[in-house]
Write a protein that holds these residues in place. Structure first.
Motif, PDB file in Angstrom:
ATOM      1  N   LEU A  24       7.761  13.695   3.187  1.00 30.06           N
ATOM      2  CA  LEU A  24       9.386  13.540   3.351  1.00 30.06           C
ATOM      3  C   LEU A  24       9.792  13.200   1.843  1.00 30.06           C
ATOM      4  N   PHE A  25       8.966  12.358   0.977  1.00 29.45           N
ATOM      5  CA  PHE A  25       9.419  12.348  -0.303  1.00 29.45           C
ATOM      6  C   PHE A  25       9.201  13.618  -1.273  1.00 29.45           C
ATOM      7  N   ALA A  26       8.167  14.590  -0.924  1.00 26.99           N
ATOM      8  CA  ALA A  26       8.287  15.895  -1.635  1.00 26.99           C
ATOM      9  C   ALA A  26       9.361  16.623  -1.265  1.00 26.99           C
ATOM     10  N   ALA A  27       9.816  16.582  -0.046  1.00 31.27           N
ATOM     11  CA  ALA A  27      11.091  17.252   0.393  1.00 31.27           C
ATOM     12  C   ALA A  27      12.178  16.927  -0.408  1.00 31.27           C
ATOM     13  N   TYR A  28      12.262  15.555  -0.734  1.00 28.83           N
ATOM     14  CA  TYR A  28      13.312  14.880  -1.386  1.00 28.83           C
ATOM     15  C   TYR A  28      13.516  15.382  -2.901  1.00 28.83           C
ATOM     16  N   THR A  29      12.310  15.153  -3.282  1.00 32.48           N
ATOM     17  CA  THR A  29      12.267  15.653  -5.084  1.00 32.48           C
ATOM     18  C   THR A  29      12.418  17.164  -5.005  1.00 32.48           C
ATOM     19  N   GLN A  30      12.150  18.029  -4.297  1.00 28.65           N
ATOM     20  CA  GLN A  30      12.260  19.489  -4.182  1.00 28.65           C
ATOM     21  C   GLN A  30      13.540  20.103  -4.028  1.00 28.65           C
ATOM     22  N   LEU A  31      14.417  19.344  -2.894  1.00 29.10           N
ATOM     23  CA  LEU A  31      15.450  19.949  -2.193  1.00 29.10           C
ATOM     24  C   LEU A  31      16.797  18.995  -2.447  1.00 29.10           C
ATOM     25  N   ARG A  32      16.793  17.973  -3.389  1.00 21.71           N
ATOM     26  CA  ARG A  32      17.652  17.006  -3.475  1.00 21.71           C
ATOM     27  C   ARG A  32      18.993  17.664  -4.430  1.00 21.71           C
ATOM     28  N   ASN A  33      19.971  17.353  -4.290  1.00 19.63           N
ATOM     29  CA  ASN A  33      20.977  17.779  -5.212  1.00 19.63           C
ATOM     30  C   ASN A  33      20.947  17.216  -6.691  1.00 19.63           C
ATOM     31  N   SER A  34      21.330  17.492  -7.783  1.00 16.99           N
ATOM     32  CA  SER A  34      21.193  17.116  -9.131  1.00 16.99           C
ATOM     33  C   SER A  34      21.435  15.349  -8.949  1.00 16.99           C
ATOM     34  N   GLU A  35      20.602  14.597  -9.263  1.00 18.42           N
ATOM     35  CA  GLU A  35      20.691  13.106  -9.461  1.00 18.42           C
ATOM     36  C   GLU A  35      21.157  12.434  -8.238  1.00 18.42           C
ATOM     37  N   CYS A  72       9.046  15.440   7.340  1.00 18.51           N
ATOM     38  CA  CYS A  72       7.463  14.716   7.401  1.00 18.51           C
ATOM     39  C   CYS A  72       6.590  15.709   7.908  1.00 18.51           C
ATOM     40  N   ASN A  73       6.637  16.528   8.441  1.00 19.48           N
ATOM     41  CA  ASN A  73       5.549  17.304   9.168  1.00 19.48           C
ATOM     42  C   ASN A  73       5.166  18.684   8.070  1.00 19.48           C
ATOM     43  N   LEU A  74       5.712  18.428   6.878  1.00 21.16           N
ATOM     44  CA  LEU A  74       5.563  19.781   6.092  1.00 21.16           C
ATOM     45  C   LEU A  74       4.037  19.977   5.634  1.00 21.16           C
ATOM     46  N   GLN A  75       3.408  19.027   5.560  1.00 17.18           N
ATOM     47  CA  GLN A  75       1.911  18.981   4.965  1.00 17.18           C
ATOM     48  C   GLN A  75       1.205  19.609   6.332  1.00 17.18           C
ATOM     49  N   GLU A  76       1.532  19.166   7.452  1.00 16.43           N
ATOM     50  CA  GLU A  76       0.803  19.645   8.801  1.00 16.43           C
ATOM     51  C   GLU A  76       1.081  21.100   8.923  1.00 16.43           C
ATOM     52  N   SER A 105       0.785  -1.324  -0.232  1.00 15.75           N
ATOM     53  CA  SER A 105      -0.131  -0.036   0.108  1.00 15.75           C
ATOM     54  C   SER A 105       0.817   1.327   0.113  1.00 15.75           C
ATOM     55  N   LEU A 106       1.958   1.268   0.804  1.00 15.49           N
ATOM     56  CA  LEU A 106       2.589   2.356   0.857  1.00 15.49           C
ATOM     57  C   LEU A 106       3.679   2.682  -0.382  1.00 15.49           C
ATOM     58  N   ALA A 107       4.082   1.483  -0.866  1.00 16.40           N
ATOM     59  CA  ALA A 107       4.891   1.624  -2.053  1.00 16.40           C
ATOM     60  C   ALA A 107       4.224   2.013  -3.125  1.00 16.40           C
ATOM     61  N   ASN A 108       2.992   1.517  -3.428  1.00 21.43           N
ATOM     62  CA  ASN A 108       2.109   1.991  -4.444  1.00 21.43           C
ATOM     63  C   ASN A 108       1.706   3.460  -4.430  1.00 21.43           C
ATOM     64  N   LEU A 109       1.599   3.927  -3.073  1.00 20.30           N
ATOM     65  CA  LEU A 109       1.011   5.217  -3.082  1.00 20.30           C
ATOM     66  C   LEU A 109       2.319   6.144  -3.422  1.00 20.30           C
ATOM     67  N   LEU A 110       3.572   5.951  -2.895  1.00 24.70           N
ATOM     68  CA  LEU A 110       4.710   6.430  -3.277  1.00 24.70           C
ATOM     69  C   LEU A 110       4.996   6.576  -4.748  1.00 24.70           C
ATOM     70  N   ASP A 111       4.930   5.633  -5.408  1.00 22.85           N
ATOM     71  CA  ASP A 111       4.997   5.562  -6.787  1.00 22.85           C
ATOM     72  C   ASP A 111       4.038   6.094  -7.468  1.00 22.85           C
ATOM     73  N   GLU A 112       2.970   6.170  -7.224  1.00 24.81           N
ATOM     74  CA  GLU A 112       1.979   6.878  -7.942  1.00 24.81           C
ATOM     75  C   GLU A 112       1.897   8.466  -7.561  1.00 24.81           C
TER      76      GLU A 112
END
Length: 601
Positions: free
Chosen positions: A565-576, A595-599, A483-490
């Motif tokens: 958490l994953f939204a922060a990763y995709t936004q803040l990560r360095n190239s690749e 992890c608390n960004l949405q809240e 359930s969690l993996a499918n949510l994150l992939d989607e």
């Protein structure tokens, strides 16, 4: 043989002689009283060749006094419950009881429940009122004939599916007691075995899944996995361990076998010219990896030629058998191998049994293991053989229905060589597919509902059985993991770096949550199922234990935090930048704030 040599031989082997003597005679306190006098103050001991000594300094037990029976040098009264059960009856002598349980369709008693695990059968109540079968598949290599036979067994008597495990192995569940003898006979008819697949035994011998196929490998290690399994099968004392034990052979190629999580890991490396040892292919030897206890195997500083590996493994296992703790099952058993005297003891056994050279010390600046491709167990990849390829299938959390088992067998026969390879990532490979047949093979896999292009998270997800099949688990790990993996992939379809999600139900860590990029360990939160969340773990070239991110959380509350958490990763990560590197360069406080960004938004 001199007297000193005789005494030394007796000391080194008395644990084996004592064990046979106790079983053969059925030692009891009454027997001891009849045959040994408690009032004799002198020392008397018989040893080989009929000689007798009165010298207490010999270090041998005094046969002239009454003493408590020993089990591998431990007094019976000090034994753990499981060791006492083994002392009272050899697990492999209960076949008549097994027949009785089957004929009466009855579950086993508590002590026999443990002994029957030696046949690879686990009575898993209260999670399921039935048996689970665990097999032995050395090196993870199966024939299509075997896969079809297991599918029929699962359909006729079991749950209608197999579960792929993190030891390149298979489990089949929901066998009723009345069918367990049929199950064992069917396994044997397939040229397979489940003997020693459970309880205090050497678990399935793992090997690099692309061994013999990988253009980057240093050595085909499949024959070594087969050879060690054959040695175990032909050596009764290899089933006398104090706890379970894991051995892995790594070919030094593209795909990891996670050797550093094993009690013994043999990792192929290449030594070039100009070193202190002859140039060639060797094994580095890693010892005492137990991830459930947050411990990686450590390099013990020796090199072995490949032809020495099986003998060294057997010697080290015997050291563990003799010196492992049999009174407290919570102790880290294989740490025995990390003690200063363990290598010396192992070397002595090798030299005493046959001519064997001293261990080669690891030279300075020895070659490390070659780099690992974390994505190479999924998708289409070229082999070392010209015009041949393997296809790595994503089997979400290892659940493989009977229909798909048969489809895989058909495709492996039609396009491959009638063989499949299991991996430690709960998935499998179909090897030896000619390039001109790849497109048709892919089409047939898609029709069968089999995925070789899984989402980044789902393809790297590993989960233990969970509370649907294990009494120790606090949560439904497989359902939650998918359930969690499918949510994150989607939610994050643009992820382009591998992410491993490891979900385990309890502290035993069968899914090795401490080495996942993201790891979950089951926990109760009131009446709800939840998890401890850890982050930033890895093995092999990424070795490191995950740090605690969230002490405990209800699973229902976890997905939105992971989305943040994953939204922060995709936004803040360095190239690749990989998810692992991203999490390791941030503090836990920073990751918790992500992890608390949405809240907070």
């Amino acid at each position: 043989m001199s007297l000193q040599e005789d005494l030394r031989y007796e000391q080194q082997h008395r644990y084996q002689f004592g064990r046979v003597y106790q079983r053969a005679e059925g030692i009891s306190s009454g027997f001891l009283r009849r045959h040994r006098s408690a009032r004799v103050q002198s020392f008397c001991r018989s040893y080989r060749r009929g000689l007798i000594t009165n010298d207490p300094a010999s270090g041998l037990p005094n046969q002239a006094i009454e003493s408590e029976p020993l089990w591998f040098n431990a007094p019976v009264s000090d034994l753990s419950r499981e060791e006492r059960w083994k002392f009272e009856q050899d697990p492999f002598t209960i076949w008549e009881k097994l027949l009785q349980y089957s004929n009466q369709n009855q579950p086993p008693t508590e002590d026999d429940r443990f002994r029957i695990k030696y046949f690879g059968l686990f009575y898993v109540a209260p999670a399921q009122d039935s048996f689970m079968l665990r097999l032995r598949v050395p090196g993870g290599i199966l024939t299509t004939h075997q896969l079809r036979g297991l599918a029929k067994m699962a359909q006729d008597w079991g749950s209608g599916r197999a579960d792929l495990t993190t030891r390149s192995n298979l489990q089949i569940r929901e066998f009723q007691p009345k069918d367990i003898v049929r199950v064992l006979n069917r396994v044997q008819s397939l040229g397979m075995t489940s003997r020693g697949a459970g309880a205090d035994n050497i678990r399935n011998i793992t090997a690099s899944p692309t061994t013999g196929l990988d253009s980057q490998e240093l050595l085909d290690v499949a024959p070594l996995a087969d050879a060690l399994q054959a040695y175990i099968s032909n050596s009764p004392d290899m089933y006398e361990l104090p706890r379970k034990f894991n051995v892995a052979f790594d070919n030094g190629g593209t795909i990891s076998v996670v050797a550093d999580t094993n009690d013994i890991g043999f990792v192929a490396v290449e030594v070039g010219e100009g070193r202190s040892v002859p140039a060639g292919i060797y094994f580095r030897v890693l010892l005492s990896g137990i991830t459930g206890h947050r411990q990686f195997a450590a390099d013990c500083g020796i090199l072995l030629r490949p032809d020495q590996a099986v003998s060294v493994a057997a010697a080290m296992i015997r050291v563990f058998t003799q010196h492992g703790d049999r009174t407290n099952r919570k102790k880290l058993g294989s740490n025995t191998l990390s003690t200063p005297g363990a290598l010396k003891d192992s070397s002595a056994r090798l030299k005493n049994s046959s001519p064997f050279p001293s261990f080669i010390s690891l030279p300075e600046n020895a070659s490390p293991r070659r780099p690992i491709d974390r994505t190479a167990h999924i998708g289409i990849h070229s082999q070392s053989q010209p015009d041949l390829n393997y296809i790595g299938l994503s089997i979400p959390v290892g659940r493989l229905p009977v229909a798909q088992m048969r489809s895989i067998a058909d495709i492996a026969d039609r396009f491959g060589s009638g063989e499949v390879r299991l991996t430690v990532w709960q998935n499998l490979l179909i090897p030896n597919i000619p390039t001109h047949q790849l497109a048709t093979a892919q089409q047939d896999l898609t029709i069968a509902g089999l995925n070789y292009k899984a989402g980044t998270v789902l393809s790297g997800t590993v989960a233990c059985t969970g509370n649907q099949g294990c009494r120790f688990s606090a949560s439904d790990t497989k359902t939650h993991a998918v359930s969690l993996a499918n949510l994150l992939d989607e939610r994050f379809p643009i992820l382009d770096q591998p992410i491993n999600l490891h979900v385990t139900g309890c502290h035993h860590s069968c899914a090795q949550h401490y080495i996942g990029d993201l790891g979950l360990m089951g926990a109760k939160v009131g009446d709800d199922e939840g998890y401890q969340v850890v982050i930033g773990g890895g093995a092999d070239q990424d070795q490191g234990l995950a740090r605690e991110l969230i002490p405990v959380i209800r699973f229902a509350e976890l997905p939105p935090k992971m989305e943040s958490l994953f939204a922060a990763y995709t936004q803040l990560r360095n190239s690749e930048e990989s998810f692992l590197t991203f999490t390791r360069r941030h503090s836990i406080a920073e990751l918790q704030s992500f992890c608390n960004l949405q809240e907070n938004s």
